[in-house]
Write a protein that holds these residues in place. Structure first.
Motif, mmCIF file in Angstrom:
data_model
loop_
_atom_site.group_PDB
_atom_site.id
_atom_site.type_symbol
_atom_site.label_atom_id
_atom_site.label_comp_id
_atom_site.label_asym_id
_atom_site.label_seq_id
_atom_site.Cartn_x
_atom_site.Cartn_y
_atom_site.Cartn_z
ATOM 1 N N LYS A 1 0.833 -1.213 0.000
ATOM 2 C CA LYS A 1 0.000 0.000 0.000
ATOM 3 C C LYS A 1 0.864 1.259 0.000
ATOM 4 C CE LYS A 1 -4.259 -1.778 2.097
ATOM 5 N NZ LYS A 1 -5.152 -1.729 3.280
ATOM 6 N N SER A 2 1.987 1.190 0.698
ATOM 7 C CA SER A 2 2.911 2.329 0.714
ATOM 8 C C SER A 2 3.496 2.561 -0.677
ATOM 9 C CB SER A 2 4.037 2.073 1.719
ATOM 10 O OG SER A 2 4.967 3.124 1.712
ATOM 11 N N ALA A 3 3.843 1.458 -1.375
ATOM 12 C CA ALA A 3 4.357 1.578 -2.741
ATOM 13 C C ALA A 3 3.285 2.147 -3.663
ATOM 14 C CB ALA A 3 4.819 0.216 -3.247
ATOM 15 N N LEU A 4 2.036 1.737 -3.440
ATOM 16 C CA LEU A 4 0.917 2.260 -4.232
ATOM 17 C C LEU A 4 0.760 3.762 -4.017
ATOM 18 C CD1 LEU A 4 -1.625 1.763 -6.002
ATOM 19 C CD2 LEU A 4 -2.887 1.360 -3.868
ATOM 20 N N LYS A 5 0.851 4.201 -2.767
ATOM 21 C CA LYS A 5 0.719 5.626 -2.452
ATOM 22 C C LYS A 5 1.827 6.436 -3.122
ATOM 23 C CE LYS A 5 0.363 8.850 1.432
ATOM 24 N NZ LYS A 5 0.473 9.016 2.911
ATOM 25 N N THR A 6 3.047 5.883 -3.125
ATOM 26 C CA THR A 6 4.170 6.569 -3.773
ATOM 27 C C THR A 6 3.907 6.761 -5.263
ATOM 28 O OG1 THR A 6 5.752 5.670 -2.181
ATOM 29 C CG2 THR A 6 6.642 6.438 -4.278
ATOM 30 N N GLN A 7 3.399 5.717 -5.906
ATOM 31 C CA GLN A 7 3.098 5.811 -7.336
ATOM 32 C C GLN A 7 1.967 6.800 -7.605
ATOM 33 O OE1 GLN A 7 4.844 4.441 -9.950
ATOM 34 N NE2 GLN A 7 6.217 4.008 -8.247
ATOM 35 N N GLU A 8 0.959 6.784 -6.753
ATOM 36 C CA GLU A 8 -0.163 7.717 -6.937
ATOM 37 C C GLU A 8 0.300 9.162 -6.811
ATOM 38 O OE1 GLU A 8 -2.827 6.238 -3.978
ATOM 39 O OE2 GLU A 8 -3.909 4.942 -5.396
ATOM 40 N N GLU A 9 1.187 9.411 -5.847
ATOM 41 C CA GLU A 9 1.705 10.771 -5.675
ATOM 42 C C GLU A 9 2.539 11.190 -6.877
ATOM 43 O OE1 GLU A 9 3.754 10.639 -1.960
ATOM 44 O OE2 GLU A 9 1.917 10.898 -0.764
#
Length: 710
Positions: free
Chosen positions: A200-208
């Motif tokens: 989920k943290s990796a997903l948030k990084t990509q979304e940002e």
């Protein structure tokens, strides 16, 4: 000198524009084509060594532009590159014809591929990663080929995202183990829970990241294309879009007009991340770090909602001329909403300016001046600039009984040529400081003509690999005169060129449909030491070379793309300073001292290790193997802990005028305390003070120094 060049070039271009731009461009509504024309013409007529726009040039621009757009090769397919290559040897012709077909094709495809990338990362991050598999990721992107299929591209994305998640996974596992170690009753999260959190943290990084990409407009990508073109002339030629030009001016002058706060966009919200000490927001004491700005109003006008707005556009609304009012609707840190009125003012970025400190060693008083850059207000030289500030700091240090001066230019990337010439004059009676050569013209010698000497006592100049341009001019001049001892890296950055910023708007009529077209910073001259040698590529060799963290990393001019070559011209007429009795002996003594310094030996070992780690490009995606490598790195890092533990017995203190400021300004006080603490741990400053203590003045210079103090 700069102004004369601008006037000559302006006259040249305006006369040319009357016969070559009007029919071809002003009837054409495409601003991009106009920019191509303007920039290519200014480069051809104004650059010190203009590149020949041929097929070879075209190929370099092609490769550079694709590299800038897709450095990790996760978007374009090889089939895209094959399609683009139709233009590989035609970009030079397109520049001459103001044709942007290549840009249009690549930009359109990039938008498509990035949308596909968005879908790929979402799909991959929906499923758990298996960190028990034995697989690796190679990050040698330069030699990595483009993917030949979407399946291969997706696999590349998967490894990249898995590596991103693995780093967070290891950190979270360690945190769980630490909690268990502190409290045996703690129920550790399962590996599945930890994996999901990391994913989920990796997903948030990509979304940002993709949120930032969404903020980019076509014009932003076109600026990238223009800079792929102009960078082929040399590493320091650069096109500034209008907003970038404003930021450049701010960085050079160290000030701007606004509210005095740094902003950041996160999740569609504009947040305040720093209040600049002394600015209007700081003085009003109603704005806090962490506040979100919801709306911006100009005086009594209807406020504008900025939620979801690009950061650049929000900043334009918030900044404004001195004396004007801006009303910010804030969501405060505590969740309440408040409207705050701020009257804009000139904001000075204090960290950009010279600062000084006093230290006592072996019964002697020494001064340290740190100069981050050679700043200047191009519109008003009589306003605050690096030379006048350093002059003032020297006077203040003399009032404290200074007996030797350290001028710290480490990390100083340069700036104004005029300020460095003026500053060099503080340390010599008169004479040449630097030689400047323009293409096809005789050299010009810039000299100090003022016999007054600001500081006639012992002088050390500290440099490192990031000391560049104006820093190298000052260090080289003082070294050639034997006026100062230069201590630091084996050599400085190696930038021996001079740039001028040309406002492209001056070549357009006041009534045009294009708006602000920005500016071009281009290399117009090379400078040379007074001994005739260039600092280009070679930099300034320190009198006393000391290893540092950058010793083995490729960061100098010689490591950049398309640097201009080194050369040499005739020396200027100058006479070395004869104020030291034991200059050569002091240098020899320092070399012997540093050679036996165990801390410097450890710094050198650390620099070699950093270089080794930097050159690694293959990493395991297996948890056990990856954690083992992390543990080994941490164990090695412990070996270098002594570097941060080191402390001298030296105590640095601020000058009286700053102590008064710090009574009211706690931010300034904290910054200075942090600086002084760092100075007390600084082995380079320690050795600089040793050298100052060793230097002995001739009897004549002792008398002159006494006179200067009086």
């Amino acid at each position: 000198m700069k102004r004369n060049f601008v006037y000559v070039l302006a006259a040249l271009l305006i006369s040319a524009a009357s016969c070559s731009f009007t029919n071809k461009t002003f009837d054409n509504p495409d601003k991009d084509k106009l920019l191509i024309q303007l920039i290519s013409y200014v480069l051809e007529k104004g650059h010190f060594n203009p590149a020949e726009m041929d097929d070879g040039f075209s190929e370099k621009v092609f490769d550079e532009y694709i590299r800038r757009l897709d450095p990790s090769k996760r978007y374009f397919l090889q089939s895209d590159i094959d399609e683009f290559e139709v233009y590989k040897h035609k970009i030079d012709d397109q520049i001459k014809d103001s044709d942007i077909a290549f840009f249009d094709l690549v930009h359109g495809r990039l938008v498509q591929r990035m949308e596909e990338g968005r879908e790929i990362y979402k799909e991959i991050l929906e499923k758990p990663f298996d960190f028990t598999k034995d697989e690796t990721i190679v990050m040698d992107y330069e030699n990595l080929p483009f993917a030949t299929s979407k399946k291969e591209l997706k696999e590349r994305w998967k490894k990249y995202l898995k590596f991103s998640a693995l780093s967070g996974y290891v950190t979270r596992i360690e945190e769980e183990e630490d909690k268990k170690g502190e409290d045996e009753t703690y129920a550790m999260k399962s590996v599945d829970e930890v994996e999901e959190e990391a994913r989920k943290s990796a997903l948030k990084t990509q979304e940002e990241f993709f949120d930032l990409v969404d903020d980019l407009e076509r014009k932003d990508w076109f600026v990238m294309y223009l800079n792929a073109i102009v960078s082929e002339f040399d590493p320091h030629t650069y096109y500034f879009a209008p907003e970038e030009k404003d930021r450049f001016d701010t960085s050079m002058s160290g000030k701007f007009e606004g509210i005095g706060a740094r902003l950041q966009r996160k999740n569609d919200r504009i947040k305040i991340v720093e209040i600049i000490s002394g600015g209007p927001a700081w003085r009003g004491n109603e704005v806090e770090v962490g506040d979100e700005i919801l709306r911006v109003g100009q005086g009594d006008e209807e406020p504008v909602n900025i939620i979801g707005m690009r950061l650049e556009d929000a900043v334009k609304l918030i900044k404004g001329p001195k004396g004007s009012e801006v009303k910010l609707t804030l969501k405060k840190v505590d969740g309440t909403t408040e409207v705050v009125s701020i009257v804009r003012d000139v904001v000075e970025l204090e960290e950009s300016y010279a600062k000084s400190s006093v230290v006592e060693k072996d019964g002697k008083v020494f001064g340290v001046i740190n100069l981050p850059k050679f700043y200047i207000d191009f519109d008003n030289y009589s306003d605050r600039n690096a030379a006048s500030d350093v002059e003032q700091e020297i006077e203040r240090l003399k009032e404290q009984g200074m007996q030797g001066l350290v001028l710290d230019l480490r990390g100083n990337g340069g700036g104004s040529l005029k300020t460095v010439v003026d500053m060099a004059g503080f340390f010599i009676e008169e004479g040449p400081i630097v030689q400047v050569k323009s293409s096809g013209k005789k050299k010009e010698v810039l000299s100090d003509t003022d016999e007054r000497v600001q500081w006639n006592g012992p002088l050390v100049i500290l440099v490192n690999e990031l000391s560049a341009s104006a820093s190298e001019i000052l260090a080289a001049a003082m070294q050639d005169y034997k006026r100062a001892v230069v201590i630091g890296s084996k050599q400085t950055y190696g930038k021996g060129t001079v740039q001028n910023v040309i406002d492209l708007n001056q070549f357009l009529s006041q009534k045009n449909d294009y708006g602000d077209v920005g500016a071009l910073k281009l290399t117009t001259q090379k400078f040379y030491r007074i001994n005739g040698g260039s600092t280009q590529l070679e930099g300034v060799k320190s009198d006393i070379a000391i290893p540092d963290r950058y010793s083995y990393i490729d960061i100098g001019e010689k490591d950049q793309e398309n640097p201009l070559p080194w050369d040499k011209i005739d020396a200027a007429s100058y006479r070395p300073w004869d104020g030291y009795v034991n200059y050569d002996y002091t240098v020899k003594k320092s070399k012997e001292r540093t050679k036996e310094n165990s801390r410097l030996a450890l710094i050198d070992e650390n620099a070699r290790w950093v270089k080794k780690k930097q050159d690694e490009n293959t990493y395991s995606l297996n948890y056990e193997a990856y954690r083992k490598s992390i543990d080994e790195d941490e164990e090695m890092a412990k070996h270098f802990d002594a570097l941060s533990d080191y402390k001298t017995d030296l105590t640095f203190r601020s000058l009286p005028y700053e102590n008064k400021l710090m009574e009211k300004d706690t931010v300034l006080r904290d910054k200075r305390q942090r600086w002084h603490e760092n100075l007390s741990k600084d082995v380079y400053v320690e050795e600089a003070l040793n050298v100052l203590a060793d230097l002995q003045l001739t009897s004549d210079n002792k008398k002159r120094l006494a006179k200067i103090r009086d």
